[in-house]
Design a protein around this motif. Sequence first.
Motif, PDB file in Angstrom:
ATOM      1  N   VAL A 114       0.859  -1.187   0.000  1.00  0.00           N
ATOM      2  CA  VAL A 114       0.000   0.000   0.000  1.00  0.00           C
ATOM      3  C   VAL A 114       0.894   1.235   0.000  1.00  0.00           C
ATOM      4  O   VAL A 114       1.747   1.392   0.878  1.00  0.00           O
ATOM      5  CB  VAL A 114      -0.928   0.020   1.237  1.00  0.00           C
ATOM      6  CG1 VAL A 114      -1.769   1.297   1.234  1.00  0.00           C
ATOM      7  CG2 VAL A 114      -1.821  -1.217   1.246  1.00  0.00           C
ATOM      8  N   ASN A 115       0.719   2.066  -1.013  1.00  0.00           N
ATOM      9  CA  ASN A 115       1.421   3.343  -1.101  1.00  0.00           C
ATOM     10  C   ASN A 115       0.410   4.459  -0.899  1.00  0.00           C
ATOM     11  O   ASN A 115      -0.580   4.535  -1.635  1.00  0.00           O
ATOM     12  CB  ASN A 115       2.099   3.512  -2.464  1.00  0.00           C
ATOM     13  CG  ASN A 115       3.228   2.525  -2.673  1.00  0.00           C
ATOM     14  OD1 ASN A 115       4.358   2.760  -2.251  1.00  0.00           O
ATOM     15  ND2 ASN A 115       2.922   1.394  -3.329  1.00  0.00           N
ATOM     16  N   THR A 116       0.655   5.297   0.076  1.00  0.00           N
ATOM     17  CA  THR A 116      -0.314   6.360   0.343  1.00  0.00           C
ATOM     18  C   THR A 116       0.376   7.651   0.750  1.00  0.00           C
ATOM     19  O   THR A 116       1.444   7.649   1.359  1.00  0.00           O
ATOM     20  CB  THR A 116      -1.301   5.933   1.446  1.00  0.00           C
ATOM     21  OG1 THR A 116      -2.271   6.966   1.633  1.00  0.00           O
ATOM     22  CG2 THR A 116      -0.584   5.702   2.772  1.00  0.00           C
ATOM     23  N   LYS A 117      -0.242   8.742   0.379  1.00  0.00           N
ATOM     24  CA  LYS A 117       0.190  10.073   0.812  1.00  0.00           C
ATOM     25  C   LYS A 117      -1.026  10.752   1.418  1.00  0.00           C
ATOM     26  O   LYS A 117      -2.104  10.759   0.836  1.00  0.00           O
ATOM     27  CB  LYS A 117       0.729  10.888  -0.357  1.00  0.00           C
ATOM     28  CG  LYS A 117       1.154  12.307   0.042  1.00  0.00           C
ATOM     29  CD  LYS A 117       1.615  13.116  -1.156  1.00  0.00           C
ATOM     30  CE  LYS A 117       2.956  12.632  -1.658  1.00  0.00           C
ATOM     31  NZ  LYS A 117       3.488  13.531  -2.720  1.00  0.00           N
ATOM     32  N   LEU A 118      -0.863  11.307   2.601  1.00  0.00           N
ATOM     33  CA  LEU A 118      -2.002  11.903   3.293  1.00  0.00           C
ATOM     34  C   LEU A 118      -1.582  13.182   4.025  1.00  0.00           C
ATOM     35  O   LEU A 118      -0.402  13.411   4.290  1.00  0.00           O
ATOM     36  CB  LEU A 118      -2.611  10.905   4.276  1.00  0.00           C
ATOM     37  CG  LEU A 118      -1.685  10.290   5.339  1.00  0.00           C
ATOM     38  CD1 LEU A 118      -1.578  11.168   6.577  1.00  0.00           C
ATOM     39  CD2 LEU A 118      -2.173   8.890   5.728  1.00  0.00           C
ATOM     40  N   ASN A 119      -2.554  13.983   4.334  1.00  0.00           N
ATOM     41  CA  ASN A 119      -2.357  15.173   5.153  1.00  0.00           C
ATOM     42  C   ASN A 119      -2.988  14.944   6.515  1.00  0.00           C
ATOM     43  O   ASN A 119      -4.170  14.612   6.611  1.00  0.00           O
ATOM     44  CB  ASN A 119      -2.980  16.408   4.495  1.00  0.00           C
ATOM     45  CG  ASN A 119      -2.182  16.895   3.306  1.00  0.00           C
ATOM     46  OD1 ASN A 119      -0.958  16.904   3.342  1.00  0.00           O
ATOM     47  ND2 ASN A 119      -2.867  17.288   2.240  1.00  0.00           N
ATOM     48  N   LEU A 120      -2.188  15.141   7.558  1.00  0.00           N
ATOM     49  CA  LEU A 120      -2.660  14.971   8.935  1.00  0.00           C
ATOM     50  C   LEU A 120      -2.905  16.340   9.544  1.00  0.00           C
ATOM     51  O   LEU A 120      -2.051  17.214   9.491  1.00  0.00           O
ATOM     52  CB  LEU A 120      -1.629  14.208   9.752  1.00  0.00           C
ATOM     53  CG  LEU A 120      -1.845  14.154  11.270  1.00  0.00           C
ATOM     54  CD1 LEU A 120      -3.112  13.369  11.596  1.00  0.00           C
ATOM     55  CD2 LEU A 120      -0.636  13.555  11.968  1.00  0.00           C
ATOM     56  N   ASP A 121      -4.079  16.500  10.132  1.00  0.00           N
ATOM     57  CA  ASP A 121      -4.408  17.746  10.833  1.00  0.00           C
ATOM     58  C   ASP A 121      -4.898  17.376  12.229  1.00  0.00           C
ATOM     59  O   ASP A 121      -5.970  16.788  12.387  1.00  0.00           O
ATOM     60  CB  ASP A 121      -5.480  18.520  10.072  1.00  0.00           C
ATOM     61  CG  ASP A 121      -5.729  19.890  10.678  1.00  0.00           C
ATOM     62  OD1 ASP A 121      -6.411  19.958  11.716  1.00  0.00           O
ATOM     63  OD2 ASP A 121      -5.255  20.894  10.119  1.00  0.00           O
ATOM     64  N   ALA A 122      -4.096  17.720  13.237  1.00  0.00           N
ATOM     65  CA  ALA A 122      -4.443  17.353  14.614  1.00  0.00           C
ATOM     66  C   ALA A 122      -4.353  18.581  15.512  1.00  0.00           C
ATOM     67  O   ALA A 122      -3.484  19.434  15.339  1.00  0.00           O
ATOM     68  CB  ALA A 122      -3.507  16.265  15.131  1.00  0.00           C
ATOM     69  N   VAL A 123      -5.263  18.662  16.481  1.00  0.00           N
ATOM     70  CA  VAL A 123      -5.281  19.758  17.447  1.00  0.00           C
ATOM     71  C   VAL A 123      -5.116  19.166  18.843  1.00  0.00           C
ATOM     72  O   VAL A 123      -5.784  18.193  19.195  1.00  0.00           O
ATOM     73  CB  VAL A 123      -6.584  20.571  17.363  1.00  0.00           C
ATOM     74  CG1 VAL A 123      -6.634  21.618  18.476  1.00  0.00           C
ATOM     75  CG2 VAL A 123      -6.711  21.237  16.002  1.00  0.00           C
ATOM     76  N   ALA A 124      -4.204  19.769  19.614  1.00  0.00           N
ATOM     77  CA  ALA A 124      -3.943  19.300  20.977  1.00  0.00           C
ATOM     78  C   ALA A 124      -4.204  20.427  21.961  1.00  0.00           C
ATOM     79  O   ALA A 124      -3.812  21.573  21.728  1.00  0.00           O
ATOM     80  CB  ALA A 124      -2.510  18.815  21.106  1.00  0.00           C
TER      81      ALA A 124
END
Length: 369
Positions: A114-124
Amino acid sequence: MLRFTTLLLVLSGATLATDQETFRLSFGQKGLDWFETVVATMEDITKEIIMGGLVIDPMDLNGVEVTNLKMRDMELPKPELSIVPSKGYRLNSELTMVIDGDWSFGFLGGDLTVNTKLNLDAVAAVDADMKNSIFRTAAESCDVDFVSLEIDMKNEFLNTIAKGMVEDVKERIAGIVCKEVNTALDTSFNDLFQAIPHEVKLHLLTRDIVFGFGPDSNPIFSSDHVDVPCRVQAQSKIPFPFGPPRGISDSVDPEFIGCVLLSDHLVNSVSFLALGKGAIKENIPNKKFPIGSDLTNTAYFKNSLPQLYKAYPNKDVVYKISNLRYPKLEFERNLQKVDVPLRVLVQIDGATVINLKLSLKTRGHLNIN
């Protein structure tokens, strides 16, 4: 360039902990930008930690069993950190992953990638745990937006079938990524904060002094900077001769990476504990004024104190200087003022001929670049 600006008041009274803010750490967006660069330089270490600790559970994709999933490679470009007013921090990062595994469907099977590119958006969020005297992080939100995802089952026909599993795989990977992020924010970071010593024992001159550190209140997340109010606690068998701190109202200049705002109460508390009466001593002659220098002979006073010179002509002079109380510091706008009373003994042939009490007062600027 990291600048630390020293300002205002601090510490505690007697054996009781202060209930006021005593120093403050402040960071602007430039500070976060600097931290992004630090993280980017540690890409290899970050990859090793993530890849070594990531556990991907088997998947059932419409009857196709996918097992033995392991991340083979990943790319983690420079992350973006920003402030979420009244809440906490936002992490936005692009992540590219290569995951290998096995698949089986009935009596058929093989391996896949599996080849994947993603954008992670996290709030802490970050809050003060007053009971345990630490700051705690907590996951507020986590969103994953896929730029691309391809499943390679090593066969053109099977790859066509695999396209129907893409959305399910996206959902599973998004869940895995957010689970890891949430675990880090809810547990791993807090375990690290808990492990950081909250007390520091310093040997100052002849005394061992224990200082305790902890939060004063929840961090303040503004539009362009973050203030982290803290307390310092110390103990003394003798009551401190000044009142409790009044708190801190100044904030970081957003043009700075960060700053530490101190109160003169902290400096004076340390001074009181370590530099009490007689703790500061200086004798002349010394390296700066060796025997034979003008100051060490009564001839130096021939015109200013003729009586002394007449009574002790061309005699060696010894000076013994000590403080009568702790040096007192006061911050006033951009000035630092120091006041310390001194006793100066002027001795000739071992006898004290002059006993002076002086008050040394200085004003100046302190810049640390």
